[in-house]
Design a protein around this motif. Sequence first.
Motif, PDB file in Angstrom:
ATOM      1  N   MET A   1      13.064  60.539  46.153  1.00 16.43           N
ATOM      2  CA  MET A   1      11.888  59.871  45.592  1.00 16.43           C
ATOM      3  C   MET A   1      10.603  60.583  46.001  1.00 16.43           C
ATOM      4  O   MET A   1       9.679  60.707  45.200  1.00 16.43           O
ATOM      5  N   GLN A   2      10.546  61.074  47.241  1.00 22.35           N
ATOM      6  CA  GLN A   2       9.350  61.786  47.699  1.00 22.35           C
ATOM      7  C   GLN A   2       9.091  63.042  46.884  1.00 22.35           C
ATOM      8  O   GLN A   2       7.944  63.421  46.670  1.00 22.35           O
ATOM      9  N   THR A   3      10.138  63.703  46.421  1.00 23.99           N
ATOM     10  CA  THR A   3       9.951  64.935  45.654  1.00 23.99           C
ATOM     11  C   THR A   3       9.377  64.674  44.271  1.00 23.99           C
ATOM     12  O   THR A   3       8.919  65.602  43.616  1.00 23.99           O
ATOM     13  N   HIS A   4       9.400  63.421  43.840  1.00 22.61           N
ATOM     14  CA  HIS A   4       8.898  63.087  42.510  1.00 22.61           C
ATOM     15  C   HIS A   4       7.548  62.387  42.540  1.00 22.61           C
ATOM     16  O   HIS A   4       7.090  61.882  41.528  1.00 22.61           O
ATOM     17  N   LEU A   5       6.907  62.366  43.704  1.00 22.95           N
ATOM     18  CA  LEU A   5       5.594  61.752  43.801  1.00 22.95           C
ATOM     19  C   LEU A   5       4.556  62.629  43.110  1.00 22.95           C
ATOM     20  O   LEU A   5       4.684  63.852  43.071  1.00 22.95           O
ATOM     21  N   ALA A   6       3.513  62.013  42.593  1.00 21.80           N
ATOM     22  CA  ALA A   6       2.430  62.759  41.949  1.00 21.80           C
ATOM     23  C   ALA A   6       1.798  63.723  42.942  1.00 21.80           C
ATOM     24  O   ALA A   6       1.724  63.449  44.138  1.00 21.80           O
ATOM     25  N   GLY A   7       1.369  64.858  42.457  1.00 19.83           N
ATOM     26  CA  GLY A   7       0.706  65.840  43.295  1.00 19.83           C
ATOM     27  C   GLY A   7       1.655  66.767  44.022  1.00 19.83           C
ATOM     28  O   GLY A   7       1.238  67.561  44.853  1.00 19.83           O
ATOM     29  N   ARG A   8       2.924  66.700  43.720  1.00 23.20           N
ATOM     30  CA  ARG A   8       3.906  67.544  44.390  1.00 23.20           C
ATOM     31  C   ARG A   8       4.293  68.768  43.561  1.00 23.20           C
ATOM     32  O   ARG A   8       5.124  69.540  43.976  1.00 23.20           O
ATOM     33  N   ASP A   9       3.702  68.917  42.395  1.00 23.42           N
ATOM     34  CA  ASP A   9       4.026  70.058  41.550  1.00 23.42           C
ATOM     35  C   ASP A   9       3.416  71.328  42.142  1.00 23.42           C
ATOM     36  O   ASP A   9       2.393  71.294  42.825  1.00 23.42           O
ATOM     37  N   PHE A  10       4.048  72.471  41.873  1.00 17.85           N
ATOM     38  CA  PHE A  10       3.491  73.747  42.293  1.00 17.85           C
ATOM     39  C   PHE A  10       2.238  74.039  41.479  1.00 17.85           C
ATOM     40  O   PHE A  10       2.194  73.796  40.274  1.00 17.85           O
ATOM     41  N   ASN A  11       1.221  74.617  42.143  1.00 15.91           N
ATOM     42  CA  ASN A  11       0.045  75.027  41.390  1.00 15.91           C
ATOM     43  C   ASN A  11       0.289  76.440  40.849  1.00 15.91           C
ATOM     44  O   ASN A  11       1.310  77.069  41.158  1.00 15.91           O
ATOM     45  N   ALA A  12      -0.649  76.951  40.079  1.00 17.25           N
ATOM     46  CA  ALA A  12      -0.469  78.261  39.434  1.00 17.25           C
ATOM     47  C   ALA A  12      -0.277  79.369  40.468  1.00 17.25           C
ATOM     48  O   ALA A  12       0.556  80.263  40.284  1.00 17.25           O
ATOM     49  N   GLY A  13      -1.011  79.330  41.558  1.00 17.48           N
ATOM     50  CA  GLY A  13      -0.876  80.353  42.593  1.00 17.48           C
ATOM     51  C   GLY A  13       0.487  80.309  43.266  1.00 17.48           C
ATOM     52  O   GLY A  13       1.078  81.354  43.563  1.00 17.48           O
ATOM     53  N   GLU A  14       0.986  79.118  43.522  1.00 18.20           N
ATOM     54  CA  GLU A  14       2.312  78.977  44.138  1.00 18.20           C
ATOM     55  C   GLU A  14       3.406  79.464  43.198  1.00 18.20           C
ATOM     56  O   GLU A  14       4.354  80.131  43.624  1.00 18.20           O
ATOM     57  N   LEU A  15       3.274  79.148  41.911  1.00 19.73           N
ATOM     58  CA  LEU A  15       4.255  79.625  40.935  1.00 19.73           C
ATOM     59  C   LEU A  15       4.252  81.146  40.848  1.00 19.73           C
ATOM     60  O   LEU A  15       5.309  81.775  40.767  1.00 19.73           O
ATOM     61  N   ALA A  16       3.049  81.735  40.884  1.00 17.87           N
ATOM     62  CA  ALA A  16       2.945  83.195  40.836  1.00 17.87           C
ATOM     63  C   ALA A  16       3.608  83.811  42.074  1.00 17.87           C
ATOM     64  O   ALA A  16       4.306  84.829  41.977  1.00 17.87           O
ATOM     65  N   GLU A  17       3.415  83.198  43.236  1.00 21.49           N
ATOM     66  CA  GLU A  17       4.027  83.711  44.459  1.00 21.49           C
ATOM     67  C   GLU A  17       5.550  83.579  44.403  1.00 21.49           C
ATOM     68  O   GLU A  17       6.274  84.491  44.821  1.00 21.49           O
ATOM     69  N   LEU A  18       6.048  82.492  43.887  1.00 19.91           N
ATOM     70  CA  LEU A  18       7.502  82.340  43.722  1.00 19.91           C
ATOM     71  C   LEU A  18       8.054  83.414  42.790  1.00 19.91           C
ATOM     72  O   LEU A  18       9.089  84.028  43.078  1.00 19.91           O
ATOM     73  N   ASP A  19       7.366  83.640  41.676  1.00 18.15           N
ATOM     74  CA  ASP A  19       7.797  84.684  40.741  1.00 18.15           C
ATOM     75  C   ASP A  19       7.801  86.057  41.419  1.00 18.15           C
ATOM     76  O   ASP A  19       8.727  86.846  41.239  1.00 18.15           O
ATOM     77  N   ARG A  20       6.760  86.330  42.204  1.00 15.24           N
ATOM     78  CA  ARG A  20       6.664  87.616  42.896  1.00 15.24           C
ATOM     79  C   ARG A  20       7.832  87.788  43.873  1.00 15.24           C
ATOM     80  O   ARG A  20       8.482  88.822  43.902  1.00 15.24           O
ATOM     81  N   ARG A  21       8.112  86.742  44.629  1.00 15.02           N
ATOM     82  CA  ARG A  21       9.193  86.841  45.618  1.00 15.02           C
ATOM     83  C   ARG A  21      10.558  86.980  44.956  1.00 15.02           C
ATOM     84  O   ARG A  21      11.426  87.705  45.450  1.00 15.02           O
ATOM     85  N   LEU A  22      10.766  86.286  43.867  1.00 14.65           N
ATOM     86  CA  LEU A  22      12.047  86.379  43.161  1.00 14.65           C
ATOM     87  C   LEU A  22      12.251  87.746  42.522  1.00 14.65           C
ATOM     88  O   LEU A  22      13.384  88.167  42.300  1.00 14.65           O
ATOM     89  N   ALA A  23      11.158  88.441  42.225  1.00 13.18           N
ATOM     90  CA  ALA A  23      11.256  89.746  41.584  1.00 13.18           C
ATOM     91  C   ALA A  23      11.442  90.889  42.584  1.00 13.18           C
ATOM     92  O   ALA A  23      11.689  92.024  42.175  1.00 13.18           O
ATOM     93  N   GLU A  24      11.361  90.615  43.878  1.00  9.11           N
ATOM     94  CA  GLU A  24      11.516  91.667  44.881  1.00  9.11           C
ATOM     95  C   GLU A  24      12.915  92.272  44.800  1.00  9.11           C
ATOM     96  O   GLU A  24      13.906  91.548  44.829  1.00  9.11           O
ATOM     97  N   PRO A  25      13.003  93.601  44.699  1.00 11.91           N
ATOM     98  CA  PRO A  25      14.316  94.236  44.562  1.00 11.91           C
ATOM     99  C   PRO A  25      15.163  94.165  45.834  1.00 11.91           C
ATOM    100  O   PRO A  25      16.377  94.143  45.778  1.00 11.91           O
ATOM    101  N   LYS A  26      14.527  94.131  46.998  1.00 10.46           N
ATOM    102  CA  LYS A  26      15.262  94.066  48.267  1.00 10.46           C
ATOM    103  C   LYS A  26      14.822  92.828  49.042  1.00 10.46           C
ATOM    104  O   LYS A  26      14.285  92.908  50.139  1.00 10.46           O
ATOM    105  N   ALA A  27      15.068  91.684  48.460  1.00 12.41           N
ATOM    106  CA  ALA A  27      14.655  90.424  49.085  1.00 12.41           C
ATOM    107  C   ALA A  27      15.393  90.200  50.400  1.00 12.41           C
ATOM    108  O   ALA A  27      16.551  90.579  50.545  1.00 12.41           O
ATOM    109  N   GLU A  28      14.694  89.623  51.365  1.00  9.52           N
ATOM    110  CA  GLU A  28      15.300  89.281  52.651  1.00  9.52           C
ATOM    111  C   GLU A  28      15.397  87.770  52.735  1.00  9.52           C
ATOM    112  O   GLU A  28      14.499  87.047  52.302  1.00  9.52           O
TER     113      GLU A  28
END
Length: 74
Positions: free
Chosen positions: A30-57
């Motif tokens: 239930m806590q994960t569905h509370l208002a204001g818990r969505d990723f903002n644009a900067g967080e989404l961009a950082e997630l995309d950047r990390r997922l695209a790393e060829p040698k992720a740790e």
Amino acid sequence: MTVLDSFVAFAKALPADRLQSVEDALGLLMQTHLAGRDFNAGELAELDRRLAEPKAEYANPADISGLFGKPFPG
């Protein structure tokens, strides 16, 4: 009967010693569905950047177990 109805019936039938873990998990869900818990644009961009790393740790599984108190399913 909906899935929610089935879940409520399931939870009501649990013995008291097993109900707490179900209530804890439901509370976290239930806590994960509370208002204001969505990723903002900067967080989404950082997630995309990390997922695209060829040698992720990744974190050591023992470190995850230490943080959460139990193994992280893999």
